[in-house]
Write an enzyme that holds these catalytic residues in place. Structure first.
Site, PDB file in Angstrom:
ATOM      1  N   PHE A 126       0.853  -1.198   0.000  1.00  0.00           N
ATOM      2  CA  PHE A 126       0.000   0.000   0.000  1.00  0.00           C
ATOM      3  C   PHE A 126       0.891   1.251   0.000  1.00  0.00           C
ATOM      4  CE2 PHE A 126      -2.860   3.145   1.883  1.00  0.00           C
ATOM      5  CZ  PHE A 126      -4.011   2.934   1.148  1.00  0.00           C
ATOM      6  N   ASP A 203       0.775  -5.238   7.895  1.00  0.00           N
ATOM      7  CA  ASP A 203      -0.327  -4.297   7.750  1.00  0.00           C
ATOM      8  C   ASP A 203      -1.607  -5.118   7.544  1.00  0.00           C
ATOM      9  OD1 ASP A 203      -2.275  -2.529   6.788  1.00  0.00           O
ATOM     10  OD2 ASP A 203      -0.764  -1.188   5.951  1.00  0.00           O
ATOM     11  N   TYR A 228     -11.673   1.532  10.100  1.00  0.00           N
ATOM     12  CA  TYR A 228     -12.791   2.118   9.342  1.00  0.00           C
ATOM     13  C   TYR A 228     -13.182   1.299   8.123  1.00  0.00           C
ATOM     14  CZ  TYR A 228      -8.769   4.220   6.882  1.00  0.00           C
ATOM     15  OH  TYR A 228      -7.585   4.423   6.220  1.00  0.00           O
ATOM     16  N   LYS A 229     -12.461   0.200   7.857  1.00  0.00           N
ATOM     17  CA  LYS A 229     -12.810  -0.641   6.710  1.00  0.00           C
ATOM     18  C   LYS A 229     -13.793  -1.719   7.183  1.00  0.00           C
ATOM     19  CE  LYS A 229      -8.765   0.839   4.249  1.00  0.00           C
ATOM     20  NZ  LYS A 229      -7.347   0.683   3.982  1.00  0.00           N
ATOM     21  N   ARG A 376     -12.476  -2.510  -8.486  1.00  0.00           N
ATOM     22  CA  ARG A 376     -12.385  -3.288  -7.241  1.00  0.00           C
ATOM     23  C   ARG A 376     -13.755  -3.320  -6.569  1.00  0.00           C
ATOM     24  NH1 ARG A 376      -8.636  -1.325  -2.266  1.00  0.00           N
ATOM     25  NH2 ARG A 376     -10.476  -0.023  -1.964  1.00  0.00           N
TER      26      ARG A 376
HETATM   27  C1  LIG Z   1      -6.453   1.759   4.056  1.00  0.00           C
HETATM   28  C2  LIG Z   1      -5.053   1.357   4.246  1.00  0.00           C
HETATM   29  C3  LIG Z   1      -4.151   2.164   4.956  1.00  0.00           C
HETATM   30  C4  LIG Z   1      -4.599   3.502   5.451  1.00  0.00           C
HETATM   31  O1  LIG Z   1      -3.732   4.137   6.309  1.00  0.00           O
HETATM   32  P1  LIG Z   1      -4.207   5.496   6.981  1.00  0.00           P
HETATM   33  O2  LIG Z   1      -3.090   5.911   7.830  1.00  0.00           O
HETATM   34  O3  LIG Z   1      -5.476   5.192   7.741  1.00  0.00           O
HETATM   35  O4  LIG Z   1      -4.518   6.469   5.898  1.00  0.00           O
HETATM   36  C5  LIG Z   1      -2.874   1.683   5.167  1.00  0.00           C
HETATM   37  N1  LIG Z   1      -2.480   0.471   4.690  1.00  0.00           N
HETATM   38  C6  LIG Z   1      -3.331  -0.323   3.992  1.00  0.00           C
HETATM   39  C7  LIG Z   1      -2.880  -1.663   3.507  1.00  0.00           C
HETATM   40  C8  LIG Z   1      -4.633   0.106   3.724  1.00  0.00           C
HETATM   41  O5  LIG Z   1      -5.454  -0.652   3.034  1.00  0.00           O
END
Ligand SMILES: *Cc1c(COP(=O)(O)O)cnc(C)c1O
Length: 416
Positions: A126, A203, A228-229, A376
Protein backbone atom coordinates in the site's frame (compact mmCIF):
# COMPACT_ATOMS: atom_id res chain seq x y z
CA UNK A 1 -24.79 -22.10 -12.28
CA UNK A 2 -28.23 -20.69 -11.61
CA UNK A 3 -28.01 -17.05 -12.67
CA UNK A 4 -31.42 -15.96 -11.42
CA UNK A 5 -32.11 -13.42 -8.73
CA UNK A 6 -34.23 -16.07 -7.00
CA UNK A 7 -31.14 -18.17 -6.51
CA UNK A 8 -29.40 -15.23 -4.81
CA UNK A 9 -32.43 -14.84 -2.57
CA UNK A 10 -32.20 -18.51 -1.62
CA UNK A 11 -28.54 -18.08 -0.71
CA UNK A 12 -29.48 -15.11 1.49
CA UNK A 13 -32.24 -17.07 3.18
CA UNK A 14 -29.71 -19.74 4.11
CA UNK A 15 -27.02 -17.30 5.24
CA UNK A 16 -26.26 -17.88 8.95
CA UNK A 17 -25.07 -14.27 9.43
CA UNK A 18 -27.57 -12.64 7.07
CA UNK A 19 -29.47 -11.04 9.96
CA UNK A 20 -26.54 -8.72 10.78
CA UNK A 21 -27.53 -6.46 7.91
CA UNK A 22 -30.48 -5.28 9.97
CA UNK A 23 -28.03 -3.92 12.54
CA UNK A 24 -26.76 -1.29 10.09
CA UNK A 25 -28.15 2.08 9.07
CA UNK A 26 -29.06 1.68 5.40
CA UNK A 27 -31.12 4.70 4.33
CA UNK A 28 -30.80 4.15 0.56
CA UNK A 29 -31.98 0.65 -0.23
CA UNK A 30 -31.46 1.08 -3.98
CA UNK A 31 -27.77 1.74 -3.57
CA UNK A 32 -25.48 -1.25 -4.06
CA UNK A 33 -22.51 -0.62 -1.83
CA UNK A 34 -19.37 -2.46 -2.94
CA UNK A 35 -16.94 -0.40 -0.92
CA UNK A 36 -17.11 -1.67 2.65
CA UNK A 37 -13.42 -2.50 2.31
CA UNK A 38 -12.67 1.24 2.03
CA UNK A 39 -15.27 2.63 4.42
CA UNK A 40 -17.58 0.29 6.28
CA UNK A 41 -21.26 1.08 6.84
CA UNK A 42 -22.62 2.71 9.98
CA UNK A 43 -23.84 0.25 12.65
CA UNK A 44 -27.06 1.37 14.39
CA UNK A 45 -25.40 0.74 17.76
CA UNK A 46 -22.64 3.18 16.84
CA UNK A 47 -25.15 5.86 15.95
CA UNK A 48 -26.76 5.45 19.36
CA UNK A 49 -23.47 5.21 21.20
CA UNK A 50 -22.09 8.37 19.62
CA UNK A 51 -25.27 10.34 20.32
CA UNK A 52 -25.08 9.30 23.93
CA UNK A 53 -21.37 10.00 24.17
CA UNK A 54 -21.89 13.47 22.75
CA UNK A 55 -24.92 14.44 24.82
CA UNK A 56 -24.27 12.72 28.12
CA UNK A 57 -20.54 12.19 28.32
CA UNK A 58 -19.16 15.22 26.56
CA UNK A 59 -22.17 17.53 27.01
CA UNK A 60 -22.94 16.73 30.63
CA UNK A 61 -19.97 14.97 32.19
CA UNK A 62 -17.37 17.19 30.54
CA UNK A 63 -13.85 16.58 31.85
CA UNK A 64 -15.19 14.00 34.33
CA UNK A 65 -15.67 11.75 31.31
CA UNK A 66 -11.97 10.94 31.32
CA UNK A 67 -12.53 8.60 34.28
CA UNK A 68 -13.97 6.16 31.75
CA UNK A 69 -12.44 7.42 28.50
CA UNK A 70 -8.93 6.78 29.74
CA UNK A 71 -9.31 2.99 29.41
CA UNK A 72 -11.08 2.98 26.06
CA UNK A 73 -8.03 2.43 23.83
CA UNK A 74 -7.06 -0.63 25.84
CA UNK A 75 -10.57 -2.09 26.09
CA UNK A 76 -11.05 -1.87 22.35
CA UNK A 77 -7.56 -3.33 21.92
CA UNK A 78 -8.46 -6.28 24.14
CA UNK A 79 -11.68 -6.91 22.27
CA UNK A 80 -9.84 -6.86 18.94
CA UNK A 81 -7.16 -9.13 20.41
CA UNK A 82 -9.69 -11.71 21.59
CA UNK A 83 -12.12 -11.76 18.69
CA UNK A 84 -10.55 -10.32 15.58
CA UNK A 85 -6.80 -10.94 15.81
CA UNK A 86 -6.78 -14.01 18.08
CA UNK A 87 -3.90 -12.85 20.27
CA UNK A 88 -3.73 -12.12 24.01
CA UNK A 89 -5.15 -9.23 25.99
CA UNK A 90 -2.55 -6.50 26.42
CA UNK A 91 -1.07 -7.11 22.96
CA UNK A 92 -3.30 -4.71 21.01
CA UNK A 93 -4.19 -1.07 21.56
CA UNK A 94 -6.11 1.57 19.64
CA UNK A 95 -3.96 4.52 18.63
CA UNK A 96 -3.31 7.16 15.97
CA UNK A 97 -3.65 6.23 12.29
CA UNK A 98 -2.27 3.20 10.48
CA UNK A 99 0.39 5.35 8.81
CA UNK A 100 1.59 6.78 12.14
CA UNK A 101 1.51 3.38 13.84
CA UNK A 102 3.49 1.90 10.97
CA UNK A 103 6.12 4.58 11.45
CA UNK A 104 6.27 4.04 15.21
CA UNK A 105 6.57 0.27 15.03
CA UNK A 106 8.95 0.21 12.08
CA UNK A 107 11.22 2.68 13.89
CA UNK A 108 10.95 0.59 17.07
CA UNK A 109 11.96 -2.53 15.13
CA UNK A 110 14.94 -0.80 13.48
CA UNK A 111 16.08 0.39 16.89
CA UNK A 112 15.90 -3.16 18.21
CA UNK A 113 18.22 -4.41 15.44
CA UNK A 114 21.15 -1.97 15.65
CA UNK A 115 23.80 -2.41 12.97
CA UNK A 116 21.39 -3.96 10.47
CA UNK A 117 20.86 -1.71 7.47
CA UNK A 118 18.02 -3.17 5.41
CA UNK A 119 14.22 -2.91 5.40
CA UNK A 120 12.40 -5.35 3.11
CA UNK A 121 9.00 -4.65 1.57
CA UNK A 122 7.32 -5.30 -1.80
CA UNK A 123 6.69 -2.96 -4.70
CA UNK A 124 2.94 -3.49 -4.53
CA UNK A 125 2.57 -2.69 -0.85
CA UNK A 126 0.00 0.00 0.00
CA UNK A 127 1.36 3.47 -0.89
CA UNK A 128 1.49 4.85 2.66
CA UNK A 129 3.53 1.82 3.77
CA UNK A 130 6.03 2.31 0.96
CA UNK A 131 6.35 6.03 1.65
CA UNK A 132 6.72 5.66 5.42
CA UNK A 133 9.44 3.04 4.93
CA UNK A 134 11.11 5.16 2.27
CA UNK A 135 11.15 8.06 4.75
CA UNK A 136 12.64 5.93 7.51
CA UNK A 137 15.29 4.58 5.16
CA UNK A 138 16.19 8.14 4.12
CA UNK A 139 16.30 9.43 7.71
CA UNK A 140 18.43 6.59 9.06
CA UNK A 141 20.41 6.06 5.87
CA UNK A 142 19.23 2.49 5.36
CA UNK A 143 18.54 0.40 2.29
CA UNK A 144 14.90 -0.18 1.36
CA UNK A 145 14.99 -3.52 -0.44
CA UNK A 146 11.89 -3.81 -2.58
CA UNK A 147 10.74 -7.27 -3.68
CA UNK A 148 8.73 -7.44 -6.93
CA UNK A 149 5.19 -8.71 -6.35
CA UNK A 150 2.61 -9.85 -8.88
CA UNK A 151 -0.16 -7.23 -8.65
CA UNK A 152 -2.89 -9.85 -9.11
CA UNK A 153 -1.43 -12.87 -7.30
CA UNK A 154 0.33 -11.11 -4.44
CA UNK A 155 3.76 -11.43 -2.93
CA UNK A 156 5.65 -14.70 -3.37
CA UNK A 157 7.17 -15.96 -0.08
CA UNK A 158 10.14 -17.46 -1.95
CA UNK A 159 10.99 -14.07 -3.43
CA UNK A 160 10.84 -12.49 0.00
CA UNK A 161 13.03 -15.27 1.41
CA UNK A 162 15.54 -14.69 -1.40
CA UNK A 163 15.82 -11.03 -0.36
CA UNK A 164 16.74 -11.87 3.23
CA UNK A 165 20.17 -11.92 4.82
CA UNK A 166 21.78 -11.01 8.14
CA UNK A 167 21.64 -7.33 7.30
CA UNK A 168 17.84 -7.24 7.30
CA UNK A 169 16.29 -5.60 10.36
CA UNK A 170 12.67 -5.54 9.31
CA UNK A 171 10.27 -7.17 6.86
CA UNK A 172 7.14 -5.07 6.38
CA UNK A 173 4.28 -6.31 4.19
CA UNK A 174 0.51 -6.22 3.87
CA UNK A 175 -1.30 -9.41 4.81
CA UNK A 176 -4.13 -8.86 2.30
CA UNK A 177 -3.12 -6.89 -0.80
CA UNK A 178 -5.20 -3.73 -1.16
CA UNK A 179 -5.81 -4.07 -4.91
CA UNK A 180 -6.04 -7.77 -5.71
CA UNK A 181 -7.00 -8.97 -2.21
CA UNK A 182 -4.31 -11.68 -2.43
CA UNK A 183 -3.39 -13.09 0.98
CA UNK A 184 0.32 -13.22 1.76
CA UNK A 185 1.69 -16.35 3.44
CA UNK A 186 2.27 -14.81 6.86
CA UNK A 187 3.55 -18.03 8.39
CA UNK A 188 6.15 -18.78 5.70
CA UNK A 189 7.36 -15.18 5.46
CA UNK A 190 7.59 -14.65 9.22
CA UNK A 191 9.47 -17.92 9.60
CA UNK A 192 11.94 -16.89 6.89
CA UNK A 193 12.41 -13.46 8.46
CA UNK A 194 13.03 -14.95 11.89
CA UNK A 195 15.56 -17.36 10.43
CA UNK A 196 17.81 -14.38 9.60
CA UNK A 197 17.00 -12.59 12.86
CA UNK A 198 14.73 -9.92 11.35
CA UNK A 199 11.46 -8.65 12.81
CA UNK A 200 8.17 -8.63 10.90
CA UNK A 201 5.57 -5.87 10.72
CA UNK A 202 2.24 -6.74 9.08
CA UNK A 203 -0.33 -4.30 7.75
CA UNK A 204 -3.78 -5.76 8.46
CA UNK A 205 -6.00 -3.02 7.01
CA UNK A 206 -7.80 -5.32 4.57
CA UNK A 207 -7.61 -8.34 6.86
CA UNK A 208 -9.09 -7.20 10.17
CA UNK A 209 -12.73 -8.22 10.21
CA UNK A 210 -12.62 -10.16 6.95
CA UNK A 211 -10.18 -13.05 7.28
CA UNK A 212 -8.49 -15.05 10.01
CA UNK A 213 -5.15 -13.41 10.73
CA UNK A 214 -2.52 -15.99 11.76
CA UNK A 215 -0.40 -13.66 13.90
CA UNK A 216 -0.07 -16.29 16.61
CA UNK A 217 0.56 -19.28 14.34
CA UNK A 218 3.17 -17.27 12.46
CA UNK A 219 4.80 -15.95 15.62
CA UNK A 220 4.52 -12.50 14.04
CA UNK A 221 6.17 -9.63 15.89
CA UNK A 222 4.28 -6.46 15.05
CA UNK A 223 1.15 -5.40 13.19
CA UNK A 224 -0.97 -2.36 12.44
CA UNK A 225 -4.40 -1.91 10.88
CA UNK A 226 -7.31 0.43 10.52
CA UNK A 227 -10.80 0.20 11.95
CA UNK A 228 -12.79 2.12 9.34
CA UNK A 229 -12.81 -0.64 6.71
CA UNK A 230 -14.27 -4.05 7.67
CA UNK A 231 -14.51 -2.98 11.32
CA UNK A 232 -17.01 -0.24 10.46
CA UNK A 233 -15.71 2.42 12.86
CA UNK A 234 -16.30 5.37 10.53
CA UNK A 235 -14.22 7.87 8.59
CA UNK A 236 -10.87 8.62 10.21
CA UNK A 237 -11.47 6.31 13.20
CA UNK A 238 -8.30 5.45 15.14
CA UNK A 239 -6.15 2.53 14.05
CA UNK A 240 -4.82 -0.35 16.12
CA UNK A 241 -1.36 -1.73 16.70
CA UNK A 242 -0.14 -5.13 17.89
CA UNK A 243 3.15 -5.82 19.63
CA UNK A 244 3.83 -9.40 20.74
CA UNK A 245 3.96 -9.50 24.53
CA UNK A 246 7.55 -10.69 24.93
CA UNK A 247 8.81 -7.86 22.70
CA UNK A 248 7.04 -5.03 24.45
CA UNK A 249 9.74 -4.21 26.97
CA UNK A 250 12.50 -4.65 24.41
CA UNK A 251 11.06 -2.17 21.91
CA UNK A 252 10.95 1.59 22.30
CA UNK A 253 9.08 3.90 19.98
CA UNK A 254 10.32 7.17 18.50
CA UNK A 255 7.57 9.54 19.71
CA UNK A 256 7.91 10.08 23.43
CA UNK A 257 4.45 11.37 24.33
CA UNK A 258 2.88 11.51 27.75
CA UNK A 259 0.38 8.69 27.08
CA UNK A 260 3.35 6.36 26.57
CA UNK A 261 4.98 7.26 29.85
CA UNK A 262 4.87 5.20 32.99
CA UNK A 263 2.65 6.95 35.60
CA UNK A 264 1.47 9.47 33.08
CA UNK A 265 -0.34 11.65 35.59
CA UNK A 266 2.66 12.00 37.88
CA UNK A 267 3.70 14.59 35.25
CA UNK A 268 7.24 13.80 36.32
CA UNK A 269 10.42 15.00 34.61
CA UNK A 270 11.98 12.74 32.01
CA UNK A 271 10.44 10.05 29.81
CA UNK A 272 10.24 6.52 31.16
CA UNK A 273 8.26 4.18 28.87
CA UNK A 274 5.27 2.32 30.34
CA UNK A 275 5.78 -1.38 31.03
CA UNK A 276 3.03 -2.46 28.66
CA UNK A 277 1.60 -1.91 25.21
CA UNK A 278 0.82 1.62 26.47
CA UNK A 279 4.38 2.60 25.62
CA UNK A 280 3.33 2.65 21.97
CA UNK A 281 0.73 5.35 22.64
CA UNK A 282 1.54 9.00 22.11
CA UNK A 283 -1.09 11.60 23.05
CA UNK A 284 -4.73 12.11 23.95
CA UNK A 285 -6.82 9.45 22.19
CA UNK A 286 -9.84 10.30 20.00
CA UNK A 287 -12.74 9.27 22.22
CA UNK A 288 -15.62 9.48 19.74
CA UNK A 289 -13.69 7.47 17.18
CA UNK A 290 -12.77 5.09 19.99
CA UNK A 291 -16.43 4.44 20.79
CA UNK A 292 -17.13 3.84 17.13
CA UNK A 293 -14.25 1.35 17.03
CA UNK A 294 -15.66 -0.33 20.14
CA UNK A 295 -19.10 -0.84 18.58
CA UNK A 296 -17.57 -1.92 15.28
CA UNK A 297 -15.38 -4.45 17.06
CA UNK A 298 -18.37 -5.71 19.07
CA UNK A 299 -20.56 -6.50 16.11
CA UNK A 300 -17.61 -8.14 14.31
CA UNK A 301 -16.80 -10.22 17.40
CA UNK A 302 -20.41 -11.30 17.70
CA UNK A 303 -20.62 -12.51 14.09
CA UNK A 304 -17.22 -14.22 14.41
CA UNK A 305 -14.25 -14.10 12.05
CA UNK A 306 -14.69 -17.62 10.74
CA UNK A 307 -18.29 -17.00 9.70
CA UNK A 308 -17.31 -13.65 8.16
CA UNK A 309 -14.38 -15.13 6.24
CA UNK A 310 -16.50 -17.97 4.93
CA UNK A 311 -19.24 -15.65 3.75
CA UNK A 312 -16.68 -13.28 2.21
CA UNK A 313 -15.25 -16.17 0.20
CA UNK A 314 -18.73 -17.22 -0.98
CA UNK A 315 -19.69 -13.67 -1.95
CA UNK A 316 -16.52 -13.08 -3.95
CA UNK A 317 -16.87 -16.51 -5.57
CA UNK A 318 -20.43 -15.68 -6.56
CA UNK A 319 -19.35 -12.31 -8.04
CA UNK A 320 -16.60 -14.06 -10.03
CA UNK A 321 -19.06 -16.64 -11.37
CA UNK A 322 -21.43 -13.91 -12.56
CA UNK A 323 -18.54 -12.01 -14.13
CA UNK A 324 -17.43 -15.16 -15.98
CA UNK A 325 -20.94 -15.90 -17.21
CA UNK A 326 -21.88 -12.36 -18.20
CA UNK A 327 -18.69 -10.41 -18.74
CA UNK A 328 -16.04 -13.02 -19.46
CA UNK A 329 -14.92 -11.35 -22.66
CA UNK A 330 -14.81 -7.76 -21.43
CA UNK A 331 -13.46 -8.11 -17.87
CA UNK A 332 -10.72 -10.37 -16.56
CA UNK A 333 -10.25 -11.58 -13.01
CA UNK A 334 -7.39 -9.67 -11.34
CA UNK A 335 -7.44 -11.51 -8.00
CA UNK A 336 -6.39 -15.05 -7.03
CA UNK A 337 -8.91 -17.58 -8.37
CA UNK A 338 -8.62 -19.74 -5.24
CA UNK A 339 -10.96 -18.34 -2.55
CA UNK A 340 -8.55 -19.51 0.16
CA UNK A 341 -6.00 -17.08 -1.29
CA UNK A 342 -8.21 -13.98 -1.14
CA UNK A 343 -10.07 -11.88 1.38
CA UNK A 344 -13.45 -10.23 0.90
CA UNK A 345 -12.92 -8.12 -2.16
CA UNK A 346 -12.21 -8.94 -5.76
CA UNK A 347 -10.65 -6.99 -8.64
CA UNK A 348 -11.50 -7.12 -12.33
CA UNK A 349 -9.34 -5.76 -15.10
CA UNK A 350 -10.45 -3.87 -18.20
CA UNK A 351 -8.72 -1.10 -20.17
CA UNK A 352 -11.86 1.05 -19.62
CA UNK A 353 -12.08 0.30 -15.89
CA UNK A 354 -12.11 3.98 -14.87
CA UNK A 355 -14.95 4.85 -17.24
CA UNK A 356 -16.88 1.74 -16.21
CA UNK A 357 -16.38 2.74 -12.58
CA UNK A 358 -17.90 6.19 -13.18
CA UNK A 359 -20.82 4.77 -15.14
CA UNK A 360 -21.45 2.21 -12.43
CA UNK A 361 -21.61 4.92 -9.76
CA UNK A 362 -24.17 6.76 -11.89
CA UNK A 363 -26.14 3.49 -11.96
CA UNK A 364 -26.21 3.34 -8.17
CA UNK A 365 -23.38 0.90 -7.56
CA UNK A 366 -20.31 2.02 -5.62
CA UNK A 367 -17.10 0.15 -6.45
CA UNK A 368 -13.54 1.49 -6.48
CA UNK A 369 -11.16 2.13 -9.30
CA UNK A 370 -7.53 1.27 -8.70
CA UNK A 371 -4.65 1.82 -11.08
CA UNK A 372 -3.85 0.19 -13.42
CA UNK A 373 -7.15 -0.67 -15.08
CA UNK A 374 -8.74 -2.33 -12.05
CA UNK A 375 -12.34 -2.26 -10.89
CA UNK A 376 -12.38 -3.29 -7.24
CA UNK A 377 -15.50 -4.71 -5.65
CA UNK A 378 -15.64 -4.93 -1.86
CA UNK A 379 -18.16 -7.40 -0.46
CA UNK A 380 -18.13 -6.77 3.29
CA UNK A 381 -19.67 -9.95 4.69
CA UNK A 382 -21.49 -8.36 7.65
CA UNK A 383 -24.08 -6.58 5.54
CA UNK A 384 -23.62 -7.49 1.87
CA UNK A 385 -26.27 -9.89 0.58
CA UNK A 386 -26.07 -12.27 -2.35
CA UNK A 387 -28.89 -10.25 -3.96
CA UNK A 388 -26.67 -7.16 -3.70
CA UNK A 389 -23.98 -9.02 -5.63
CA UNK A 390 -26.57 -10.14 -8.18
CA UNK A 391 -27.98 -6.63 -8.55
CA UNK A 392 -24.56 -4.94 -8.70
CA UNK A 393 -23.23 -7.40 -11.26
CA UNK A 394 -26.43 -7.02 -13.33
CA UNK A 395 -25.94 -3.25 -13.43
CA UNK A 396 -22.27 -3.76 -14.29
CA UNK A 397 -23.27 -6.01 -17.18
CA UNK A 398 -25.76 -3.41 -18.41
CA UNK A 399 -23.16 -0.63 -18.24
CA UNK A 400 -20.60 -2.71 -20.14
CA UNK A 401 -22.96 -4.22 -22.73
CA UNK A 402 -24.72 -0.94 -23.54
CA UNK A 403 -21.40 0.87 -23.89
CA UNK A 404 -22.73 3.86 -21.89
CA UNK A 405 -19.46 4.03 -19.97
CA UNK A 406 -17.81 5.50 -23.09
CA UNK A 407 -19.55 8.80 -22.30
CA UNK A 408 -17.45 9.23 -19.16
CA UNK A 409 -14.03 10.86 -19.19
CA UNK A 410 -11.08 8.54 -19.60
CA UNK A 411 -8.98 11.06 -17.66
CA UNK A 412 -8.60 10.12 -13.98
CA UNK A 413 -10.21 12.28 -11.27
CA UNK A 414 -8.40 13.46 -8.11
CA UNK A 415 -10.05 10.88 -5.87
CA UNK A 416 -10.62 7.44 -7.40
C1 LIG B 1 -6.45 1.76 4.06
C2 LIG B 1 -5.05 1.36 4.25
C3 LIG B 1 -4.15 2.16 4.96
C4 LIG B 1 -4.60 3.50 5.45
O1 LIG B 1 -3.73 4.14 6.31
P1 LIG B 1 -4.21 5.50 6.98
O2 LIG B 1 -3.09 5.91 7.83
O3 LIG B 1 -5.48 5.19 7.74
O4 LIG B 1 -4.52 6.47 5.90
C5 LIG B 1 -2.87 1.68 5.17
N1 LIG B 1 -2.48 0.47 4.69
C6 LIG B 1 -3.33 -0.32 3.99
C7 LIG B 1 -2.88 -1.66 3.51
C8 LIG B 1 -4.63 0.11 3.72
O5 LIG B 1 -5.45 -0.65 3.03
Amino acid sequence: MDLSRQYAETLDAQDPIGHYRARFYIPDTELVYFDGNSLGRLPLATRERLREAIDREWGHDLIRGWDTWIDLARSVGDLLAASVLHVSPGEVVLSDSTSVNLYKLAAAALDARPGRRVIVTDDDNFPTDRYVLEGLAATYDLELRVVAADIDEGVDPDRVAAALDDDVALVCLSHVAYRSCAIADMVAITTAAHRVGALTLWDLCHSAGSVRVPLREAGADLAVGCTYKYLNAGPGAPAFLFVREDLQRELGQPIWGWFGRRDQFAMAPGYVPADSIDRFLVGTPPVLGGYAALEGARITAEAGIDALAEKGARLTQYAIRLQQEWLGTSLALASPADPARRGSHVAFRAPEAWQICQALKAAGVIPDFRTPERLRIGLAPLYTRFVDVHEGMTRLRDVVESGTYARYPAQLGRVT
